[in-house]
Motif scaffolding. Structure first.
Motif, PDB file in Angstrom:
ATOM      1  N   SER A  58       0.820  -1.218   0.000  1.00  0.00           N
ATOM      2  CA  SER A  58       0.000   0.000   0.000  1.00  0.00           C
ATOM      3  C   SER A  58       0.850   1.264   0.000  1.00  0.00           C
ATOM      4  O   SER A  58       0.313   2.374   0.020  1.00  0.00           O
ATOM      5  CB  SER A  58      -0.912   0.016   1.230  1.00  0.00           C
ATOM      6  OG  SER A  58      -0.131   0.044   2.415  1.00  0.00           O
ATOM      7  N   ILE A  61       0.157   3.992  -2.639  1.00  0.00           N
ATOM      8  CA  ILE A  61      -1.085   4.735  -2.404  1.00  0.00           C
ATOM      9  C   ILE A  61      -0.933   5.677  -1.215  1.00  0.00           C
ATOM     10  O   ILE A  61      -1.303   6.856  -1.287  1.00  0.00           O
ATOM     11  CB  ILE A  61      -2.256   3.767  -2.139  1.00  0.00           C
ATOM     12  CG1 ILE A  61      -2.445   2.841  -3.332  1.00  0.00           C
ATOM     13  CG2 ILE A  61      -3.546   4.541  -1.883  1.00  0.00           C
ATOM     14  CD1 ILE A  61      -3.458   1.740  -3.091  1.00  0.00           C
ATOM     15  N   THR A  62      -0.392   5.156  -0.111  1.00  0.00           N
ATOM     16  CA  THR A  62      -0.263   5.994   1.079  1.00  0.00           C
ATOM     17  C   THR A  62       0.653   7.180   0.824  1.00  0.00           C
ATOM     18  O   THR A  62       0.366   8.305   1.254  1.00  0.00           O
ATOM     19  CB  THR A  62       0.266   5.179   2.275  1.00  0.00           C
ATOM     20  OG1 THR A  62       1.514   4.571   1.931  1.00  0.00           O
ATOM     21  CG2 THR A  62      -0.718   4.100   2.679  1.00  0.00           C
ATOM     22  N   GLY A 114     -12.084   6.754  -0.260  1.00  0.00           N
ATOM     23  CA  GLY A 114     -11.116   5.688  -0.069  1.00  0.00           C
ATOM     24  C   GLY A 114     -11.736   4.436   0.520  1.00  0.00           C
ATOM     25  O   GLY A 114     -11.426   3.310   0.092  1.00  0.00           O
ATOM     26  N   ASN A 118     -11.526   1.011  -1.639  1.00  0.00           N
ATOM     27  CA  ASN A 118     -10.333   0.387  -1.079  1.00  0.00           C
ATOM     28  C   ASN A 118      -9.985  -0.953  -1.728  1.00  0.00           C
ATOM     29  O   ASN A 118      -8.911  -1.129  -2.315  1.00  0.00           O
ATOM     30  CB  ASN A 118     -10.519   0.215   0.435  1.00  0.00           C
ATOM     31  CG  ASN A 118      -9.396  -0.563   1.082  1.00  0.00           C
ATOM     32  OD1 ASN A 118      -8.258  -0.499   0.640  1.00  0.00           O
ATOM     33  ND2 ASN A 118      -9.711  -1.315   2.123  1.00  0.00           N
ATOM     34  N   MET A 122      -6.934  -2.053  -4.434  1.00  0.00           N
ATOM     35  CA  MET A 122      -5.910  -3.063  -4.171  1.00  0.00           C
ATOM     36  C   MET A 122      -5.907  -4.127  -5.263  1.00  0.00           C
ATOM     37  O   MET A 122      -4.843  -4.630  -5.655  1.00  0.00           O
ATOM     38  CB  MET A 122      -6.146  -3.707  -2.799  1.00  0.00           C
ATOM     39  CG  MET A 122      -6.110  -2.744  -1.615  1.00  0.00           C
ATOM     40  SD  MET A 122      -4.625  -1.717  -1.534  1.00  0.00           S
ATOM     41  CE  MET A 122      -3.397  -2.949  -1.138  1.00  0.00           C
ATOM     42  N   TYR A 138      -5.277  -2.931   6.225  1.00  0.00           N
ATOM     43  CA  TYR A 138      -4.389  -1.810   6.549  1.00  0.00           C
ATOM     44  C   TYR A 138      -4.882  -0.534   5.885  1.00  0.00           C
ATOM     45  O   TYR A 138      -4.974   0.520   6.515  1.00  0.00           O
ATOM     46  CB  TYR A 138      -2.958  -2.130   6.095  1.00  0.00           C
ATOM     47  CG  TYR A 138      -1.958  -1.031   6.370  1.00  0.00           C
ATOM     48  CD1 TYR A 138      -1.271  -0.978   7.580  1.00  0.00           C
ATOM     49  CD2 TYR A 138      -1.688  -0.040   5.426  1.00  0.00           C
ATOM     50  CE1 TYR A 138      -0.355   0.029   7.843  1.00  0.00           C
ATOM     51  CE2 TYR A 138      -0.794   0.975   5.679  1.00  0.00           C
ATOM     52  CZ  TYR A 138      -0.119   0.996   6.886  1.00  0.00           C
ATOM     53  OH  TYR A 138       0.775   2.002   7.145  1.00  0.00           O
ATOM     54  N   MET A 139      -5.218  -0.631   4.594  1.00  0.00           N
ATOM     55  CA  MET A 139      -5.652   0.546   3.851  1.00  0.00           C
ATOM     56  C   MET A 139      -6.996   1.060   4.356  1.00  0.00           C
ATOM     57  O   MET A 139      -7.236   2.268   4.382  1.00  0.00           O
ATOM     58  CB  MET A 139      -5.759   0.222   2.353  1.00  0.00           C
ATOM     59  CG  MET A 139      -4.411   0.175   1.635  1.00  0.00           C
ATOM     60  SD  MET A 139      -3.457   1.703   1.842  1.00  0.00           S
ATOM     61  CE  MET A 139      -4.577   2.912   1.169  1.00  0.00           C
ATOM     62  N   GLN A 140      -7.884   0.170   4.771  1.00  0.00           N
ATOM     63  CA  GLN A 140      -9.194   0.599   5.282  1.00  0.00           C
ATOM     64  C   GLN A 140      -9.026   1.460   6.530  1.00  0.00           C
ATOM     65  O   GLN A 140      -9.662   2.515   6.663  1.00  0.00           O
ATOM     66  CB  GLN A 140     -10.061  -0.615   5.591  1.00  0.00           C
ATOM     67  CG  GLN A 140     -11.470  -0.230   6.053  1.00  0.00           C
ATOM     68  CD  GLN A 140     -12.362  -1.445   6.230  1.00  0.00           C
ATOM     69  OE1 GLN A 140     -11.939  -2.572   6.023  1.00  0.00           O
ATOM     70  NE2 GLN A 140     -13.612  -1.203   6.598  1.00  0.00           N
ATOM     71  N   TYR A 142      -6.294   3.060   7.338  1.00  0.00           N
ATOM     72  CA  TYR A 142      -5.561   4.253   6.906  1.00  0.00           C
ATOM     73  C   TYR A 142      -6.520   5.304   6.357  1.00  0.00           C
ATOM     74  O   TYR A 142      -6.442   6.481   6.706  1.00  0.00           O
ATOM     75  CB  TYR A 142      -4.524   3.852   5.860  1.00  0.00           C
ATOM     76  CG  TYR A 142      -3.589   4.973   5.448  1.00  0.00           C
ATOM     77  CD1 TYR A 142      -2.419   5.221   6.167  1.00  0.00           C
ATOM     78  CD2 TYR A 142      -3.868   5.781   4.353  1.00  0.00           C
ATOM     79  CE1 TYR A 142      -1.565   6.241   5.803  1.00  0.00           C
ATOM     80  CE2 TYR A 142      -3.027   6.799   3.981  1.00  0.00           C
ATOM     81  CZ  TYR A 142      -1.873   7.030   4.708  1.00  0.00           C
ATOM     82  OH  TYR A 142      -1.035   8.041   4.353  1.00  0.00           O
ATOM     83  N   PHE A 143      -7.449   4.869   5.481  1.00  0.00           N
ATOM     84  CA  PHE A 143      -8.433   5.797   4.926  1.00  0.00           C
ATOM     85  C   PHE A 143      -9.318   6.382   6.027  1.00  0.00           C
ATOM     86  O   PHE A 143      -9.700   7.545   5.978  1.00  0.00           O
ATOM     87  CB  PHE A 143      -9.304   5.097   3.878  1.00  0.00           C
ATOM     88  CG  PHE A 143      -8.645   4.927   2.544  1.00  0.00           C
ATOM     89  CD1 PHE A 143      -8.077   6.012   1.892  1.00  0.00           C
ATOM     90  CD2 PHE A 143      -8.595   3.690   1.925  1.00  0.00           C
ATOM     91  CE1 PHE A 143      -7.471   5.869   0.650  1.00  0.00           C
ATOM     92  CE2 PHE A 143      -7.996   3.531   0.684  1.00  0.00           C
ATOM     93  CZ  PHE A 143      -7.434   4.620   0.048  1.00  0.00           C
TER      94      PHE A 143
END
Length: 448
Positions: A58, A61-62, A114, A118, A122, A138-140, A142-143
């Protein structure tokens, strides 16, 4: 008025003011780099290789959204710095209020977007199945924490705009140490895995954002003004004029890294290992010079607002000396001790070839760090003056030179062109920025 204008760099000795302002920024950026390395070590060693891969999946994106957050903060800071330097304090408070309300709304919008896209995002990036669920989780999270990310960067940018670089350093150290502590607790004690890493970051940034807001409100209450507007559309337009080119410039850096990485990957794991280790050291080494460039930007913005163009030339010279001195000092260290630094990331017994490649990269590139420092300072002047067309053109030319040389000569040089492509890009960027500085067109730019 003296108390209200504390942090102003429009009077007094420019060199003294810049050193006092730049040093905390250098320390903060270095601390951030070291923290990122420690964070990766914790994830990789405590949770495992797949967990590190899930977080890494990720990264593109991050980092993109981090660049957007930084760009929006800088867009605010240039306008606020100019108003602060001009002593238009009511308008300055309007700019701060407008910035915070706009960033709050923007970050909520991106957070919702996001969360909705998400998993599709990915999938689009081809995330391997064995790490997909961890990466998506992780991304969920993070958003979900976007509001804290954006506001935290906005508060730091506003403090810097007001000439206070010590507060952002204090909050950065606090946030980083708290993040590491929560990483260890969530991952080691609670066995939360990758989601624990994400929650640690969200909580640390959230607490730091709340504390930053409290300190900022206290600082603004100490600046006595009359009534001011809470939101001003024209003020927002001025900030967007600076923010969008800065976001594009920050994104260009990320795009360049991805494009060059795709070339490096062609030359095998040994070459890749040496290059990766070297770029980690390189990333830390250039931080002080980037910080000096950022300090120059705030200094120029304040003095543009105060209509003290003669002080800008004095500050510009001081920053050039600082950046060149730092660059040459680091170059001497890395030129002769590159093997030792690269060896920290690789097994010296089985990775001699990779260490040699990494050390060669550092010994070559570091010779031109002084030039990179001069370029950052010159670019900082253009950004502080809100001369965004030339600022963005300079960044685009650097990208074209770096990527163009790498793709054109990679096979002929067995990948070694990468250690010359960066300095070539810096040289072109420096020439463009210096030309614009002496041509003087930046002096006519008005943003307030």
């Amino acid at each position: 008025m003296a108390e209200q204008m504390k942090g102003s760099m429009v009077t007094g000795n420019p060199t003294k003011a810049l050193i006092g302002f730049a040093l905390p920024m250098v320390a903060g950026n270095l601390f951030q780099q070291f923290y990122n390395i420690i964070d990766s070590v914790i994830v990789g060693n405590v949770v495992g290789e797949e967990a590190l891969a899930a977080v890494g999946a990720s990264t593109a994106i991050t980092m993109l959204f981090v660049m957007v957050a930084i760009g929006t903060g800088i867009g605010c800071s240039v306008v606020i710095s100019q108003l602060f330097g001009a002593k238009q304090l009511e308008k300055m408070k309007t700019a701060i209020s407008t910035a915070l309300l706009s960033i709050l709304g923007f970050s909520v919008f991106l957070s919702v977007l996001g969360l909705l896209i998400n998993r599709s995002l990915m999938r689009l990036m081809g995330t391997p199945e064995n790490i997909f669920e961890d990466a998506a989780a992780y991304m969920q999270i993070y958003f979900f924490g976007f509001v804290f990310l954006f506001l935290y960067n906005a508060f730091s940018a506003i403090f810097n705009a007001l000439g206070d670089s010590k507060k952002p350093l204090m909050f950065l150290i606090f946030s980083s140490l708290l993040n590491i502590g929560l990483d260890l607790y969530f991952v080691t004690e609670l066995q939360m895995g990758v989601p624990g890493v994400a929650w640690a970051t969200l909580i640390a940034q959230g607490i730091s954002a709340v504390l930053s807001f409290a300190f900022l409100m206290k600082k603004l209450k100490g600046i006595e003004t009359g009534q001011y507007e809470r939101f001003d559309q024209n003020m927002l337009k001025n900030m967007v004029k600076v923010a969008i080119p800065t976001i594009v410039q920050q994104s260009i850096v990320s795009i360049g890294m991805v494009l060059i990485q795709s070339v490096v990957n062609r030359f095998g794991s040994t070459f890749l290992a040496g290059y990766t280790a070297a770029t980690k050291i390189d990333g830390i080494a250039i931080v002080p010079m980037v910080a000096v460039g950022n300090a120059a930007s705030t200094y120029v913005a304040q003095n543009m607002g105060a209509k003290k163009l003669d002080r800008i030339s004095q500050g510009y010279r001081s920053c050039l000396v600082m950046a060149a001195g730092i660059g040459l000092t680091i170059a001497v260290i890395l030129h002769f001790a590159g093997n030792g630094f690269v060896g920290m990331f690789l097994d010296s017994a089985s990775s001699q070839e990779a260490i040699s490649i990494g050390a060669q990269y550092l010994s070559t590139v570091s010779l031109f760090y002084f030039m990179m420092g001069l370029m950052n300072v010159s670019n900082g002047v253009l950004r502080g003056a809100a001369d965004m067309g030339w600022f963005l053109s300079c960044s685009l030319c650097i990208l074209l030179v770096r990527v163009g040389l790498t793709y054109a000569l990679a096979d002929a040089t067995q990948g070694m062109i990468i250690m010359w492509a960066n300095p070539a890009g810096w040289a072109v960027g420096l020439l463009i920025a210096v030309f614009r500085y002496f041509q003087g067109g930046w002096k006519t730019k008005e943003i307030i």
